[in-house]
Design an enzyme around this catalytic site. Structure first.
Site, PDB file in Angstrom:
ATOM      1  N   SER A 124       0.882  -1.283   0.035  1.00 23.03           N
ATOM      2  CA  SER A 124       0.157  -0.004  -0.171  1.00 23.03           C
ATOM      3  C   SER A 124       0.727   1.268  -0.169  1.00 23.03           C
ATOM      4  O   SER A 124       2.096   1.354   0.599  1.00 23.03           O
ATOM      5  CB  SER A 124      -1.002   0.014   1.252  1.00 23.03           C
ATOM      6  OG  SER A 124      -1.413   1.329   1.409  1.00 23.03           O
ATOM      7  N   TYR A 149      -1.798  -1.881  10.938  1.00 23.97           N
ATOM      8  CA  TYR A 149      -2.272  -2.293   9.638  1.00 23.97           C
ATOM      9  C   TYR A 149      -1.062  -1.714   8.654  1.00 23.97           C
ATOM     10  O   TYR A 149      -0.480  -2.543   7.939  1.00 23.97           O
ATOM     11  CB  TYR A 149      -3.566  -1.635   9.083  1.00 23.97           C
ATOM     12  CG  TYR A 149      -3.641  -1.560   7.483  1.00 23.97           C
ATOM     13  CD1 TYR A 149      -3.895  -2.857   6.841  1.00 23.97           C
ATOM     14  CD2 TYR A 149      -3.307  -0.343   6.601  1.00 23.97           C
ATOM     15  CE1 TYR A 149      -3.803  -2.651   5.339  1.00 23.97           C
ATOM     16  CE2 TYR A 149      -3.248  -0.333   5.492  1.00 23.97           C
ATOM     17  CZ  TYR A 149      -3.659  -1.407   4.841  1.00 23.97           C
ATOM     18  OH  TYR A 149      -3.690  -1.433   3.267  1.00 23.97           O
ATOM     19  N   LYS A 153       2.221  -3.925   6.593  1.00 22.05           N
ATOM     20  CA  LYS A 153       2.776  -3.835   4.852  1.00 22.05           C
ATOM     21  C   LYS A 153       4.243  -3.391   4.859  1.00 22.05           C
ATOM     22  O   LYS A 153       4.710  -3.964   4.079  1.00 22.05           O
ATOM     23  CB  LYS A 153       1.677  -2.660   4.332  1.00 22.05           C
ATOM     24  CG  LYS A 153       0.462  -2.794   4.267  1.00 22.05           C
ATOM     25  CD  LYS A 153       0.113  -4.091   3.247  1.00 22.05           C
ATOM     26  CE  LYS A 153      -1.658  -4.586   3.355  1.00 22.05           C
ATOM     27  NZ  LYS A 153      -1.651  -5.963   2.683  1.00 22.05           N
TER      28      LYS A 153
HETATM   29  C1  UD1 Z   1      -7.203   4.238   3.665  1.00 26.58           C
HETATM   30  C2  UD1 Z   1      -5.922   3.990   4.897  1.00 26.58           C
HETATM   31  C3  UD1 Z   1      -4.742   3.353   3.851  1.00 26.58           C
HETATM   32  C4  UD1 Z   1      -5.165   2.344   3.285  1.00 26.58           C
HETATM   33  C5  UD1 Z   1      -6.452   2.264   2.770  1.00 26.58           C
HETATM   34  C6  UD1 Z   1      -6.949   0.809   2.499  1.00 26.58           C
HETATM   35  C7  UD1 Z   1      -6.046   5.694   6.594  1.00 26.58           C
HETATM   36  C8  UD1 Z   1      -5.385   6.858   7.108  1.00 26.58           C
HETATM   37  N1  UD1 Z   1      -5.487   5.263   5.366  1.00 26.58           N
HETATM   38  O1  UD1 Z   1      -6.649   5.111   2.741  1.00 26.58           O
HETATM   39  O2  UD1 Z   1      -3.507   3.230   4.908  1.00 26.58           O
HETATM   40  O3  UD1 Z   1      -4.262   1.491   2.679  1.00 26.58           O
HETATM   41  O4  UD1 Z   1      -7.479   2.907   3.162  1.00 26.58           O
HETATM   42  O5  UD1 Z   1      -8.254   0.876   1.889  1.00 26.58           O
HETATM   43  O6  UD1 Z   1      -7.012   5.185   7.033  1.00 26.58           O
HETATM   44  N2  UD1 Z   1     -12.785  10.408   3.756  1.00 26.58           N
HETATM   45  C9  UD1 Z   1     -13.974  11.261   4.050  1.00 26.58           C
HETATM   46  N3  UD1 Z   1     -15.057  10.588   4.507  1.00 26.58           N
HETATM   47  C10 UD1 Z   1     -15.070   9.317   4.850  1.00 26.58           C
HETATM   48  C11 UD1 Z   1     -13.989   8.526   4.187  1.00 26.58           C
HETATM   49  C12 UD1 Z   1     -12.714   9.235   3.668  1.00 26.58           C
HETATM   50  O7  UD1 Z   1     -13.718  12.501   3.977  1.00 26.58           O
HETATM   51  O8  UD1 Z   1     -15.984   9.007   5.071  1.00 26.58           O
HETATM   52  C13 UD1 Z   1     -11.692  11.195   3.021  1.00 26.58           C
HETATM   53  C14 UD1 Z   1     -10.485  10.831   3.779  1.00 26.58           C
HETATM   54  O9  UD1 Z   1     -10.003  11.675   4.977  1.00 26.58           O
HETATM   55  C15 UD1 Z   1      -9.282  11.006   2.569  1.00 26.58           C
HETATM   56  C16 UD1 Z   1      -9.932  10.336   1.561  1.00 26.58           C
HETATM   57  O10 UD1 Z   1     -11.566  10.586   1.855  1.00 26.58           O
HETATM   58  O11 UD1 Z   1      -8.838  11.956   2.350  1.00 26.58           O
HETATM   59  C17 UD1 Z   1      -9.705   8.687   1.113  1.00 26.58           C
HETATM   60  O12 UD1 Z   1      -9.954   8.049   2.307  1.00 26.58           O
HETATM   61  P1  UD1 Z   1     -10.044   6.480   2.185  1.00 26.58           P
HETATM   62  O13 UD1 Z   1     -10.858   5.912   1.118  1.00 26.58           O
HETATM   63  O14 UD1 Z   1     -10.429   6.193   3.675  1.00 26.58           O
HETATM   64  O15 UD1 Z   1      -8.903   6.073   2.003  1.00 26.58           O
HETATM   65  P2  UD1 Z   1      -7.268   6.676   2.630  1.00 26.58           P
HETATM   66  O16 UD1 Z   1      -7.298   7.143   3.983  1.00 26.58           O
HETATM   67  O17 UD1 Z   1      -6.460   7.495   1.422  1.00 26.58           O
END
Ligand code: UD1
Length: 342
Positions: A124, A149, A153
């Site tokens: 990842s 997690y 990785k």
């Molecule tokens: C997350 C994990 C990452 C992992 C991946 C696996 C974290 C910090 N990182 O990535 O280590 O490999 O998932 O799938 O958890 N967001 C919102 N509202 C939500 C959900 C997300 O605003 O309800 C935003 C988050 O702040 C982020 C973006 O959307 O900026 C993407 O979030 P997400 O899909 O959870 O992925 P990552 O955080 O990048």
């Protein structure tokens, strides 16, 4: 024969289909802890035949040994079977270390016994943490992990690297995914989150279909153009194809080293608000969302430099953000139809 562990999961199932499309014979292992057997029906439709499926608990060393005794014709392994919820890993670190690292060790021990084989590992972009330079190349520093997690990785990669170093016949590639989203265009397979989705795109589609009240956008005061975080969202089918390209590279002996890493992303960063706008555009409906506090542990920006994968794996993405979001939305509507049918 190619073993796909976690082959009924989200990225695993799409990869099985791409392997079948390229004429690979596949055997799927899954413990169904975070997947459903019905995914095999979708795979069967898309492959034109039902790949062999074995329900194996890879945490059980004896089961792993028995499995490899039974299937001696395995020539490659794509290892997806792992847990991936960041928050859960903080609460239950041992569960994560057991599922993501003990299992990896058992598999590598079997491959070593076989005299080596071709191994693809799901890693990842989380290994880069908050990168110093964008876009992120494979040479970027691996930063201290912020969750168990993420640590699995990093340590997983190190375990494979060290094992390859002393076992030249073991050839491995670690694929560092950015943010996989979307679903197969046939509507037969896609993401099936259990419980409340933690990831952005499934949360958006579930909100739009009425399963969730509203999306919380985690922070709009980041130092980015619109204040929300930036990620590199890559279509799962493009991602799946990269696994086949990586495996073929190893099987054809085109690898320069017996352990390599590749970034898999589109190379383009999109903010959370851009993802929402893209969803609204492709679905023709507006999304209910509100801005809330930042989520602890989120990095500000992460997007890939994809040059190495483009050149060495000869892999290019075919889909853009809008295509990927549209496929995720089509899938959400499709599963709603199937679940409300009877
Ligand atoms: C997350 C994990 C990452 C992992 C991946 C696996 C974290 C910090 N990182 O990535 O280590 O490999 O998932 O799938 O958890 N967001 C919102 N509202 C939500 C959900 C997300 O605003 O309800 C935003 C988050 O702040 C982020 C973006 O959307 O900026 C993407 O979030 P997400 O899909 O959870 O992925 P990552 O955080 O990048």
């Amino acid at each position: 024969m190619i073993l796909v562990t976690g082959g009924l999961g989200y990225i695993g199932s799409h990869t099985v289909v791409e392997l079948c499309n390229k004429g690979h014979e596949v055997i799927i292992v899954d413990d169904l802890s975070n997947s459903q057997l019905s995914v095999l029906d979708g795979i069967e439709k898309l492959c034109g035949h039902r790949p062999i499926f074995e329900r194996v608990d890879l945490k059980d060393k004896v089961e792993v040994m028995d499995f490899f005794k039974k299937y001696q014709e395995i020539t490659g392994v794509i290892h997806f079977a792992a847990l991936k919820a960041v928050g859960q890993s903080v609460d239950q670190p041992l569960l994560y270390y057991e599922n993501n690292l003990v299992v990896l060790i058992y598999l590598l021990q079997e491959l070593k016994k076989m005299g080596g084989t071709n191994f693809i590992f799901s890693s990842s972009c989380t290994v880069y943490g908050e990168a110093d330079k964008l876009p992120i190349t494979e040479a970027a520093t691996v930063k201290p992990a912020t969750s168990p997690y993420g640590n699995t990785k990093q340590v997983g990669e190190e375990i494979i690297r060290d094992t390859c170093k002393v076992n030249p016949k073991l050839k491995a590639i670690a694929l560092r995914y950015f943010n996989p989203i979307g679903a197969h265009s046939s509507g037969e397979i896609g993401e099936l989150p259990i419980g409340v989705p933690q990831n952005l795109v499934p949360f958006i589609t579930q909100t739009a279909i009425g399963l969730r009240e509203e999306l919380s956008v985690f922070g709009d005061d980041y130092p980015t153009e619109d204040g929300t975080c930036i990620r590199d969202y890559v279509h799962v089918v493009d991602l799946a194809k990269a696994h086949v390209a990586a495996l073929d590279r190893l099987m054809q002996g085109r690898n320069d080293l017996n352990y390599e890493v590749f970034n898999l992303g589109t190379g383009k960063g999109s903010s959370v608000l851009e993802v929402i706008q893209s969803f609204e555009r492709v679905s023709g409906q507006s999304l209910n969302y509100k801005i809330v506090d930042r989520r602890p542990g989120d990095v500000i920006q992460a997007y890939a430099d994809t040059k190495k994968a483009n050149e060495v794996l000869e892999w290019q993405v075919k889909y853009n953000l809008g295509d990927a979001i549209k496929s995720a939305w089509d899938w959400e509507q499709r599963i709603k139809k199937t679940t409300t049918k009877g």
